[in-house]
Design a protein around this motif. Structure first.
Motif, short mmCIF file in Angstrom:
data_model
loop_
_atom_site.label_atom_id
_atom_site.label_comp_id
_atom_site.label_asym_id
_atom_site.label_seq_id
_atom_site.Cartn_x
_atom_site.Cartn_y
_atom_site.Cartn_z
N CYS A 106 51.98 28.30 36.25
CA CYS A 106 50.52 28.45 35.90
C CYS A 106 49.56 27.97 37.13
N ARG A 107 49.74 27.10 37.96
CA ARG A 107 49.08 27.07 39.27
C ARG A 107 48.97 28.33 40.03
N GLU A 108 50.11 28.92 40.18
CA GLU A 108 50.54 30.45 40.86
C GLU A 108 49.43 31.32 40.35
N HIS A 109 49.30 31.61 39.09
CA HIS A 109 48.55 32.50 38.44
C HIS A 109 47.14 32.15 38.73
N ALA A 110 46.94 30.78 38.74
CA ALA A 110 45.39 30.37 38.81
C ALA A 110 45.06 30.90 40.11
N ALA A 111 46.03 30.51 41.32
CA ALA A 111 45.73 30.86 42.78
C ALA A 111 45.56 32.44 42.91
N GLU A 112 46.38 33.25 42.32
CA GLU A 112 46.06 34.67 42.15
C GLU A 112 44.84 35.46 41.36
N TYR A 113 44.53 34.59 40.56
CA TYR A 113 43.23 35.05 40.00
C TYR A 113 41.79 34.43 40.84
N THR A 114 42.17 33.49 41.48
CA THR A 114 41.05 32.97 42.31
C THR A 114 40.77 34.00 43.72
N ALA A 115 42.02 34.40 44.14
CA ALA A 115 42.06 35.10 45.13
C ALA A 115 41.32 36.62 44.92
N ILE A 116 41.71 37.12 43.55
CA ILE A 116 41.16 38.48 43.07
C ILE A 116 39.58 38.25 42.84
N ALA A 117 39.37 36.93 42.26
CA ALA A 117 37.73 36.78 42.10
C ALA A 117 37.05 36.62 43.39
N ASP A 118 37.50 36.12 44.58
CA ASP A 118 36.98 36.14 45.68
C ASP A 118 36.85 37.57 46.52
N GLU A 119 37.74 38.17 46.17
CA GLU A 119 37.72 39.79 46.74
C GLU A 119 36.59 40.48 46.11
N LEU A 120 36.58 40.27 44.57
CA LEU A 120 35.58 40.90 43.99
C LEU A 120 34.03 40.44 44.26
N GLU A 121 33.89 39.31 44.65
CA GLU A 121 32.78 38.63 45.15
C GLU A 121 32.34 39.43 46.51
N LYS A 122 33.56 39.54 47.19
CA LYS A 122 32.98 40.28 48.76
C LYS A 122 32.45 41.67 48.38
N LEU A 123 33.17 42.28 47.85
CA LEU A 123 32.94 43.83 47.35
C LEU A 123 31.46 43.93 46.54
N GLU A 124 31.25 42.76 45.70
CA GLU A 124 29.81 42.93 44.90
C GLU A 124 28.87 42.74 46.27
N ALA A 125 29.27 41.95 47.09
CA ALA A 125 28.06 41.33 47.92
C ALA A 125 27.69 42.74 49.00
N GLN A 126 28.79 43.64 49.00
CA GLN A 126 28.67 44.67 49.94
C GLN A 126 28.06 45.91 49.03
N GLY A 127 27.65 45.83 47.82
CA GLY A 127 27.16 46.44 47.06
C GLY A 127 28.03 47.62 45.98
N VAL A 128 29.15 47.13 45.89
CA VAL A 128 29.94 48.10 45.17
C VAL A 128 29.70 47.46 43.77
N THR A 129 29.71 48.52 43.07
CA THR A 129 29.62 48.42 41.32
C THR A 129 30.77 49.15 40.69
N TRP A 130 31.09 48.71 39.73
CA TRP A 130 32.03 49.34 38.77
C TRP A 130 31.67 49.10 37.63
#
Length: 75
Positions: free
Chosen positions: A51-75
């Motif tokens: 469960c903790r491993e899954h949480a870490a994976e989702y946190t990493a994905i969320a962090d990357e999505l935030e970076k892309l969103e800050a760069q203006g990426v939309t999906w």
């Protein structure tokens, strides 16, 4: 950022016996979409670590999505 306050999410844990086998499942109550049930029995004693491993994976994905969103990426 999500509007969900994960510190206040209710968790539903169920224990079921079927065909002599025991299954423990967990999910957040009122979750969105199709749900995120996880069969904890299949992980044995390592269920908490998984469960903790899954949480870490989702946190990493969320962090990357935030970076892309800050760069203006939309999906």
């Amino acid at each position: 950022m999500s509007n969900v306050d994960f510190l206040n999410v209710d968790i539903l844990v169920t224990k079921v016996r079927t065909g002599g086998q025991q299954m423990v499942r967990a999910d957040s109550k009122g979750g969105q979409g199709g749900g995120t049930w996880m069969n904890l029995s299949m992980f044995g004693k390592d269920a908490i670590a998984v469960c903790r491993e899954h949480a870490a994976e989702y946190t990493a994905i969320a962090d990357e999505l935030e970076k892309l969103e800050a760069q203006g990426v939309t999906w």
